[in-house]
Design a protein around this motif. Sequence first.
Motif, short mmCIF file in Angstrom:
data_model
loop_
_atom_site.label_atom_id
_atom_site.label_comp_id
_atom_site.label_asym_id
_atom_site.label_seq_id
_atom_site.Cartn_x
_atom_site.Cartn_y
_atom_site.Cartn_z
N GLY A 45 1.05 -1.06 0.00
CA GLY A 45 0.10 0.32 -0.28
C GLY A 45 0.86 1.46 -0.06
O GLY A 45 2.01 0.87 0.71
N GLY A 46 0.30 2.44 -0.75
CA GLY A 46 1.63 3.56 -0.26
C GLY A 46 1.50 4.03 1.11
O GLY A 46 0.32 4.11 1.80
N HIS A 47 2.09 5.22 1.02
CA HIS A 47 2.98 5.02 2.30
C HIS A 47 1.83 7.05 1.77
O HIS A 47 2.55 7.29 0.86
N VAL A 48 2.23 7.18 3.11
CA VAL A 48 2.16 8.91 3.20
C VAL A 48 2.85 9.51 3.99
O VAL A 48 4.22 8.78 4.81
N VAL A 49 3.76 10.68 2.93
CA VAL A 49 4.76 10.89 3.49
C VAL A 49 5.05 11.95 3.47
O VAL A 49 4.65 13.25 2.71
N LEU A 50 5.65 12.50 4.88
CA LEU A 50 6.03 14.30 4.53
C LEU A 50 7.37 14.98 3.86
O LEU A 50 8.30 13.96 4.45
N LYS A 51 7.44 15.96 3.14
CA LYS A 51 8.85 15.94 2.36
C LYS A 51 9.16 17.46 2.65
O LYS A 51 8.52 18.51 2.56
N GLY A 52 10.48 18.11 3.00
CA GLY A 52 10.65 19.48 3.15
C GLY A 52 11.13 19.88 1.70
O GLY A 52 11.89 19.51 0.46
N ASN A 53 10.31 20.66 1.69
CA ASN A 53 10.65 21.96 0.80
C ASN A 53 11.19 23.13 1.03
O ASN A 53 10.33 24.45 1.76
N LYS A 54 12.46 23.56 0.21
CA LYS A 54 13.10 25.22 0.31
C LYS A 54 12.22 25.97 0.23
O LYS A 54 12.38 27.32 0.54
N ASN A 55 11.52 26.18 -1.21
CA ASN A 55 10.12 27.11 -1.64
C ASN A 55 9.83 27.36 -1.08
O ASN A 55 8.33 28.16 -1.67
N LEU A 56 9.12 26.55 0.12
CA LEU A 56 7.57 26.90 0.40
C LEU A 56 7.84 27.63 2.67
O LEU A 56 9.17 27.76 2.75
N TRP A 57 6.98 28.95 2.08
CA TRP A 57 7.82 29.14 3.67
C TRP A 57 5.61 29.25 4.38
O TRP A 57 5.89 30.21 5.46
N THR A 58 5.05 29.21 4.35
CA THR A 58 3.84 28.15 4.66
C THR A 58 2.19 27.12 4.71
O THR A 58 2.86 27.14 3.39
N LEU A 59 2.07 26.59 5.73
CA LEU A 59 1.39 25.38 5.28
C LEU A 59 -0.01 26.00 4.52
O LEU A 59 -0.79 25.13 4.76
N PHE A 60 -0.15 26.63 3.77
CA PHE A 60 -1.13 27.76 3.06
C PHE A 60 -2.18 26.57 2.27
O PHE A 60 -3.04 26.97 2.18
N HIS A 61 -0.85 25.79 1.84
CA HIS A 61 -1.80 25.00 0.58
C HIS A 61 -2.39 23.78 1.39
O HIS A 61 -2.62 23.15 0.69
N LEU A 62 -2.04 23.51 2.60
CA LEU A 62 -2.73 22.51 3.33
C LEU A 62 -3.96 22.63 4.27
O LEU A 62 -5.14 22.41 4.46
N LYS A 63 -4.41 23.90 4.66
CA LYS A 63 -5.66 24.46 4.83
C LYS A 63 -6.68 24.13 4.61
O LYS A 63 -7.75 24.02 5.57
N PHE A 64 -6.79 24.08 3.46
CA PHE A 64 -8.13 23.19 2.93
C PHE A 64 -7.95 21.87 2.38
O PHE A 64 -8.77 20.78 1.98
#
Length: 335
Positions: A45-64
Amino acid sequence: MTEGNFVDYVKIHVASGKGGQGSAHLRREKYVAKGGPDGGDGGRGGHVVLKGNKNLWTLFHLKFKRHIRAEHGSSGGKQTSTGADGQDQYIEVPLGTVLRDTETQEILHEITEDGQEIIVAEGGKGGLGNSHFKSSKNQTPRYAQPGLEGEEKDITLELKILADVGLVGFPNAGKSTLLSVITAAKPKIADYEFTTLKPNLGIVEYRDYQTFVVADIPGIIEGAAEGKGIGHRFLRHIERNSTLLFLIPADARDIVKQYEILLDELRRYNPEMLDKDRLIAISKSDMLDEELKAELKAELDGNLNAPYLFISAVAQQGLVELKDKLWEMLNKQAV
């Protein structure tokens, strides 16, 4: 970045994929009447993976996006062919993101490097096909393993800003004004407390095209360490700053006392905060003439356990000296 787009705290429900079913296929061909078991294994089964991205500054893309599910593994096939693994689901986050278990509030991981990957929910293992179960006593097993279930959990993501300098001060001390002058940031500025409700980041352009990052963070109040006002939401953002710039207005009733209150709040929240380099800037000093400055210096010398200087963001006074001092403090280890 507008203040409304700065999201530093989200709760997400994640679910990894279930492992694929193993195959119980028996080989049957034109001239092979009883070929025996040839069922393949199920895919992971597929994993759920957290990945660091230096180009992101906020968690806004996960708000909704509050539910994230990975793909299930495919079932095994004939001729011992293994099913396809479920597609992993990646959650990209800014550097400085802390992963907590929502139920226990335990810190599970921290993302501090670009490209760093952490498996949040592990996909279920695929079931074994019947080819694994054949033996001299059981030459045609007609059963196979089901795939294992994936994981489901609630997680909390918190962002601790990775800035070089953190601005520390009471509400209305002039932090946003200073940031707007020494950087290209455009924070909300007004003459009332708690104008800044979320952190603002600005890049200071120094000499020879060198830069460093300054974070203007919501003003601290007495009791912030206990969560009063916007307490912990403010304090966690300065944990990672290498240098703290204390901003105290020249018209404060007691500059030394204000500084001691700010230090005490940091000490009660996390004593390690006091190990950081500190610089005190007396803001709004354009209101002082030379005589008042001399009186203030006599009062401050010996009573402040950190270097200080007089600045005025509005009158553009002392800003070059401020940048020079901050650059020196940030790079003293490299010298």
